[in-house]
Design a protein around this motif. Structure first.
Motif, PDB file in Angstrom:
ATOM      1  N   ASP A  91     -29.467  89.952  22.235  1.00 59.22           N
ATOM      2  CA  ASP A  91     -28.343  89.068  22.124  1.00 59.22           C
ATOM      3  C   ASP A  91     -28.327  88.602  20.638  1.00 59.22           C
ATOM      4  O   ASP A  91     -27.336  88.439  20.094  1.00 59.22           O
ATOM      5  CB  ASP A  91     -28.712  87.943  22.916  1.00 59.22           C
ATOM      6  N   TYR A  92     -29.435  88.464  19.703  1.00 55.23           N
ATOM      7  CA  TYR A  92     -29.544  88.337  18.425  1.00 55.23           C
ATOM      8  C   TYR A  92     -28.857  89.340  17.853  1.00 55.23           C
ATOM      9  O   TYR A  92     -27.881  89.020  16.878  1.00 55.23           O
ATOM     10  CB  TYR A  92     -30.862  88.073  17.880  1.00 55.23           C
ATOM     11  N   VAL A  93     -29.083  90.378  17.936  1.00 53.82           N
ATOM     12  CA  VAL A  93     -28.387  91.692  17.318  1.00 53.82           C
ATOM     13  C   VAL A  93     -26.977  91.686  17.754  1.00 53.82           C
ATOM     14  O   VAL A  93     -26.125  92.107  16.651  1.00 53.82           O
ATOM     15  CB  VAL A  93     -29.144  92.856  17.612  1.00 53.82           C
ATOM     16  N   LEU A  94     -26.720  91.384  19.030  1.00 53.82           N
ATOM     17  CA  LEU A  94     -25.164  91.435  19.236  1.00 53.82           C
ATOM     18  C   LEU A  94     -24.273  90.474  18.557  1.00 53.82           C
ATOM     19  O   LEU A  94     -23.242  90.662  18.129  1.00 53.82           O
ATOM     20  CB  LEU A  94     -24.940  91.396  20.820  1.00 53.82           C
ATOM     21  N   MET A 134     -18.539  92.046  25.938  1.00 54.13           N
ATOM     22  CA  MET A 134     -16.926  91.580  26.467  1.00 54.13           C
ATOM     23  C   MET A 134     -16.841  90.159  25.960  1.00 54.13           C
ATOM     24  O   MET A 134     -15.838  89.926  25.244  1.00 54.13           O
ATOM     25  CB  MET A 134     -17.023  91.596  27.814  1.00 54.13           C
ATOM     26  N   GLU A 135     -17.868  89.433  26.026  1.00 56.24           N
ATOM     27  CA  GLU A 135     -17.623  88.126  25.641  1.00 56.24           C
ATOM     28  C   GLU A 135     -17.614  87.792  24.061  1.00 56.24           C
ATOM     29  O   GLU A 135     -16.855  86.828  23.465  1.00 56.24           O
ATOM     30  CB  GLU A 135     -18.933  87.053  25.812  1.00 56.24           C
ATOM     31  N   LEU A 136     -18.196  88.667  23.229  1.00 55.45           N
ATOM     32  CA  LEU A 136     -18.065  88.844  21.764  1.00 55.45           C
ATOM     33  C   LEU A 136     -17.129  89.453  21.289  1.00 55.45           C
ATOM     34  O   LEU A 136     -16.822  89.704  20.003  1.00 55.45           O
ATOM     35  CB  LEU A 136     -19.590  89.196  21.415  1.00 55.45           C
ATOM     36  N   GLY A 137     -16.372  90.183  22.196  1.00 55.60           N
ATOM     37  CA  GLY A 137     -15.243  91.187  21.498  1.00 55.60           C
ATOM     38  C   GLY A 137     -15.924  92.306  20.808  1.00 55.60           C
ATOM     39  O   GLY A 137     -15.074  92.705  19.947  1.00 55.60           O
ATOM     40  N   ILE A 138     -16.886  92.930  21.321  1.00 49.72           N
ATOM     41  CA  ILE A 138     -17.561  94.230  20.783  1.00 49.72           C
ATOM     42  C   ILE A 138     -16.774  95.404  21.786  1.00 49.72           C
ATOM     43  O   ILE A 138     -17.147  95.478  22.733  1.00 49.72           O
ATOM     44  CB  ILE A 138     -18.885  94.204  20.777  1.00 49.72           C
ATOM     45  N   HIS A 139     -16.163  96.248  21.052  1.00 52.67           N
ATOM     46  CA  HIS A 139     -15.401  97.280  22.014  1.00 52.67           C
ATOM     47  C   HIS A 139     -16.379  98.344  22.036  1.00 52.67           C
ATOM     48  O   HIS A 139     -16.984  98.758  20.747  1.00 52.67           O
ATOM     49  CB  HIS A 139     -14.094  97.423  21.406  1.00 52.67           C
ATOM     50  N   SER A 141     -21.300  90.097  11.103  1.00 53.33           N
ATOM     51  CA  SER A 141     -21.117  90.915   9.999  1.00 53.33           C
ATOM     52  C   SER A 141     -20.972  92.442   9.996  1.00 53.33           C
ATOM     53  O   SER A 141     -20.285  92.849   8.958  1.00 53.33           O
ATOM     54  CB  SER A 141     -23.039  90.866   9.474  1.00 53.33           C
ATOM     55  N   ARG A 142     -20.899  92.937  11.401  1.00 56.33           N
ATOM     56  CA  ARG A 142     -20.422  94.215  11.793  1.00 56.33           C
ATOM     57  C   ARG A 142     -21.415  95.138  10.861  1.00 56.33           C
ATOM     58  O   ARG A 142     -21.215  96.465  10.543  1.00 56.33           O
ATOM     59  CB  ARG A 142     -18.889  94.624  11.260  1.00 56.33           C
ATOM     60  N   LYS A 143     -22.404  94.490  10.143  1.00 55.38           N
ATOM     61  CA  LYS A 143     -23.468  95.568   9.434  1.00 55.38           C
ATOM     62  C   LYS A 143     -24.503  95.784  10.347  1.00 55.38           C
ATOM     63  O   LYS A 143     -25.790  95.798   9.809  1.00 55.38           O
ATOM     64  CB  LYS A 143     -23.679  94.877   8.065  1.00 55.38           C
ATOM     65  N   ALA A 144     -24.497  96.011  11.744  1.00 55.24           N
ATOM     66  CA  ALA A 144     -25.791  96.076  12.425  1.00 55.24           C
ATOM     67  C   ALA A 144     -25.227  96.854  13.652  1.00 55.24           C
ATOM     68  O   ALA A 144     -24.281  96.899  14.076  1.00 55.24           O
ATOM     69  CB  ALA A 144     -26.306  94.717  13.066  1.00 55.24           C
ATOM     70  N   SER A 145     -26.233  97.967  14.111  1.00 54.31           N
ATOM     71  CA  SER A 145     -26.097  98.905  15.280  1.00 54.31           C
ATOM     72  C   SER A 145     -27.361  98.667  16.307  1.00 54.31           C
ATOM     73  O   SER A 145     -28.193  98.566  15.437  1.00 54.31           O
ATOM     74  CB  SER A 145     -25.834  99.994  14.710  1.00 54.31           C
ATOM     75  N   VAL A 146     -27.096  98.913  17.260  1.00 49.12           N
ATOM     76  CA  VAL A 146     -28.242  98.800  18.326  1.00 49.12           C
ATOM     77  C   VAL A 146     -27.909 100.044  19.466  1.00 49.12           C
ATOM     78  O   VAL A 146     -27.097 100.362  20.080  1.00 49.12           O
ATOM     79  CB  VAL A 146     -28.348  97.399  19.187  1.00 49.12           C
ATOM     80  N   MET A 147     -29.142 100.675  19.710  1.00 49.21           N
ATOM     81  CA  MET A 147     -29.482 101.237  21.054  1.00 49.21           C
ATOM     82  C   MET A 147     -30.173 100.534  21.866  1.00 49.21           C
ATOM     83  O   MET A 147     -31.363 100.221  21.734  1.00 49.21           O
ATOM     84  CB  MET A 147     -29.883 102.570  20.626  1.00 49.21           C
ATOM     85  N   VAL A 148     -29.433 100.204  23.082  1.00 52.53           N
ATOM     86  CA  VAL A 148     -29.886  99.982  24.211  1.00 52.53           C
ATOM     87  C   VAL A 148     -30.720 100.961  25.187  1.00 52.53           C
ATOM     88  O   VAL A 148     -30.103 101.372  25.753  1.00 52.53           O
ATOM     89  CB  VAL A 148     -29.115  98.934  25.059  1.00 52.53           C
ATOM     90  N   ALA A 149     -32.041 101.069  24.649  1.00 50.28           N
ATOM     91  CA  ALA A 149     -32.906 102.265  25.343  1.00 50.28           C
ATOM     92  C   ALA A 149     -33.597 101.562  26.572  1.00 50.28           C
ATOM     93  O   ALA A 149     -34.720 100.985  26.349  1.00 50.28           O
ATOM     94  CB  ALA A 149     -33.808 102.643  24.056  1.00 50.28           C
ATOM     95  N   SER A 150     -32.889 101.454  27.684  1.00 50.04           N
ATOM     96  CA  SER A 150     -33.472 100.923  28.659  1.00 50.04           C
ATOM     97  C   SER A 150     -32.714 101.723  29.969  1.00 50.04           C
ATOM     98  O   SER A 150     -31.980 102.076  30.164  1.00 50.04           O
ATOM     99  CB  SER A 150     -33.043  99.458  28.991  1.00 50.04           C
ATOM    100  N   HIS A 151     -33.738 101.652  31.183  1.00 51.33           N
ATOM    101  CA  HIS A 151     -33.457 102.187  32.447  1.00 51.33           C
ATOM    102  C   HIS A 151     -32.912 101.102  33.325  1.00 51.33           C
ATOM    103  O   HIS A 151     -32.999 101.274  34.517  1.00 51.33           O
ATOM    104  CB  HIS A 151     -34.527 103.152  33.109  1.00 51.33           C
ATOM    105  N   ASN A 152     -33.268  99.902  32.792  1.00 50.74           N
ATOM    106  CA  ASN A 152     -32.917  98.616  33.748  1.00 50.74           C
ATOM    107  C   ASN A 152     -31.573  98.304  33.874  1.00 50.74           C
ATOM    108  O   ASN A 152     -30.968  98.015  33.044  1.00 50.74           O
ATOM    109  CB  ASN A 152     -33.804  97.608  32.996  1.00 50.74           C
ATOM    110  N   GLU A 153     -31.033  98.157  35.210  1.00 50.00           N
ATOM    111  CA  GLU A 153     -29.619  98.127  35.319  1.00 50.00           C
ATOM    112  C   GLU A 153     -29.421  96.552  34.883  1.00 50.00           C
ATOM    113  O   GLU A 153     -28.159  96.561  34.374  1.00 50.00           O
ATOM    114  CB  GLU A 153     -29.305  98.280  36.960  1.00 50.00           C
ATOM    115  N   ASP A 154     -30.338  95.790  35.282  1.00 51.63           N
ATOM    116  CA  ASP A 154     -29.840  94.347  34.669  1.00 51.63           C
ATOM    117  C   ASP A 154     -29.597  94.171  33.305  1.00 51.63           C
ATOM    118  O   ASP A 154     -28.898  93.438  32.894  1.00 51.63           O
ATOM    119  CB  ASP A 154     -31.029  93.322  35.160  1.00 51.63           C
ATOM    120  N   THR A 155     -30.346  94.925  32.167  1.00 50.78           N
ATOM    121  CA  THR A 155     -30.282  94.811  31.031  1.00 50.78           C
ATOM    122  C   THR A 155     -28.950  95.409  30.746  1.00 50.78           C
ATOM    123  O   THR A 155     -28.139  95.017  29.796  1.00 50.78           O
ATOM    124  CB  THR A 155     -31.416  95.271  30.197  1.00 50.78           C
TER     125      THR A 155
END
Length: 437
Positions: free
Chosen positions: A319-322, A351-356, A328-342
């Motif tokens: 959430d902090y990175v999102l 969707m809430e933060l408007g990141i397409h 800033s638009r100067k961050a990127s993240v790979m969500v490396a997870s097999h967890n469906e909830d994540t």
């Protein structure tokens, strides 16, 4: 995503190869009755150069197979583990000293980035401890242009230890248990100083090739006794190569109690210095080994107490990175997870933060052959999603895969669910007469 060999898998002939290494109990390997991955003492620096060549081929393969590809590297394949452990110990001692000084200034319970040492009080404390005279400590801060506003935070403090300079300069700090002054580190030999330069040179070679080929480079996280050095060396490389876009990605293990502090500290550093923050978030894969080693060697267990706490940490860091991506638009993240909830949590917050999805600031990753019921719908919905492809001799890749399965404790239940979904789809196609459509 291409993933190269484990440190011991770059040449054929496993028996012959094994003789070049000797295992060590202090690293938490099987020989000491500790469960987990082997860690090897390398025979020579030439072995690290061979691994670098293998990683270069991985980068080339990733470039040829897809646009915006990733390639993963392990720093324990590029530097001697003994060196990484010693460097990690230095960094941890230095940070503990900062927190000790903060406690003495009445800031024990503050969040890491809110903790700021008053320079004048710090200089008095250093003089009283016999570590440095006021004139000497003043030179520390002037030389680094730090403390100009009268305070020093942890990022300022860490910058006093520059991994590109000689680390052998004597520096005494107090031991919390004995109260006696002791060296921050026993003197590094010339060979160890060379190792620092060599690993940074190897990382530079890999980063340059990645830039040329349009591939992003992920530095894998490893055991906690290596990780401070790995993260520090990765940040050094990010400073150089992430100026205009995130080429180098650091990995954060969210089963560690310090994960949130590590993420927020590095994000803040990227803000101050103006480079792009790139991260891969994982839960972590060395839990049993870490706990066993901590118990044997008598230090605090670095792992979150429960799986639920690890989930909370993962979502908190994510959430902090999102939020950083949004602002800033100067961050990127790979969500490396097999967890469906994540995955669902990520989609909702995007969707809430408007990141397409087309922004390509958030991507997803799962292992090849695992959780296709997550991977394929994400891809079909337009999200950047990657399959992580480990390769190497079977007897050496299987332990890697078993650690991933252990990391994802609900893996067998998800495998059963995937089987049921596949069978349901086969039956649907049989009934509609479209078996191969």
């Amino acid at each position: 995503v291409g993933h190269g060999p484990s440190p011991s898998s770059s040449t054929p002939g496993a028996e012959k190869r094994e003789k070049q290494y000797r295992a060590h109990q202090g690293f938490g390997d099987h020989h000491g009755g500790v469960n987990g991955a082997h860690t090897y003492f390398y025979a020579d620096e030439a072995k690290c150069d061979q691994h670098m060549e293998t990683f270069l081929r991985c980068i080339d393969a990733s470039s040829g197979s897809s646009e915006d590809g990733f390639s993963a590297i392990k720093l324990t394949a590029l530097a001697r583990p003994q060196f990484l452990v010693r460097f990690s110990e230095v960094l941890v001692k230095w940070q503990r000293f900062f927190h000790q000084m903060a406690t003495e200034q009445g800031q024990a319970r503050r969040a890491v980035l809110d903790t700021k040492l008053e320079v004048e009080k710090l200089q008095v404390a250093l003089a009283n401890l016999g570590i440095a005279s006021k004139a000497e400590s003043q030179q520390w801060f002037t030389g680094e242009n730090l403390g100009t506003n009268g305070t020093v935070d942890l990022l300022d403090w860490n910058s006093l230890l520059d991994s590109r300079t000689k680390l052998s300069r004597p520096l005494l700090i107090p031991n919390r248990k004995t109260g006696q002054l002791e060296p921050l580190l026993s003197r590094f030999s010339e060979e160890e100083e060379l190792q620092m330069k060599r690993v940074l040179q190897r990382m530079d070679v890999l980063a340059k090739r990645a830039m040329e080929k349009g591939v992003r480079l992920m530095v894998d996280a490893e055991q906690s006794y290596f990780q401070p050095a790995i993260s520090r060396l990765t940040v050094e490389t990010q400073r150089r190569f992430n100026r205009s876009q995130p080429i180098i990605y650091n990995t954060y293990q969210c089963y560690l109690k310090e994960a949130y502090n590590n993420v927020t500290g590095d994000v803040e550093l990227s803000r101050r210095e103006g480079w792009h923050f790139g991260t891969k978030l994982v839960r972590g894969a060395y839990m049993e080994q870490e706990r066993e080693r901590a118990a044997q060697m008598g230090y605090r267990d670095p792992i979150n107490p429960t799986y639920e706490k690890t989930n909370e940490m993962y979502h908190r860091c994510l959430d902090y990175v999102l939020e950083e991506i949004k602002h800033s638009r100067k961050a990127s993240v790979m969500v490396a997870s097999h967890n469906e909830d994540t995955v669902k949590f990520t989609l909702r917050r995007m969707m809430e933060l408007g990141i397409h999805p087309s922004d390509k600031k958030v991507c997803f990753g799962q292992l090849l052959g695992m959780c296709d019921q997550i991977t394929f719908p994400l891809g079909q919905a337009g999200f950047p999603v990657y399959k992580y492809v480990p390769y190497g001799p079977v007897n050496e890749v299987l332990p890697y895969l078993s650690r991933r399965a252990q990391e994802n404790r609900g893996f067998m239940q998800r495998a059963n669910r995937e089987r049921d979904l596949l069978w349901k789809e086969v039956k649907r196609r049989l009934l509609t007469g479209n078996l191969f459509s």
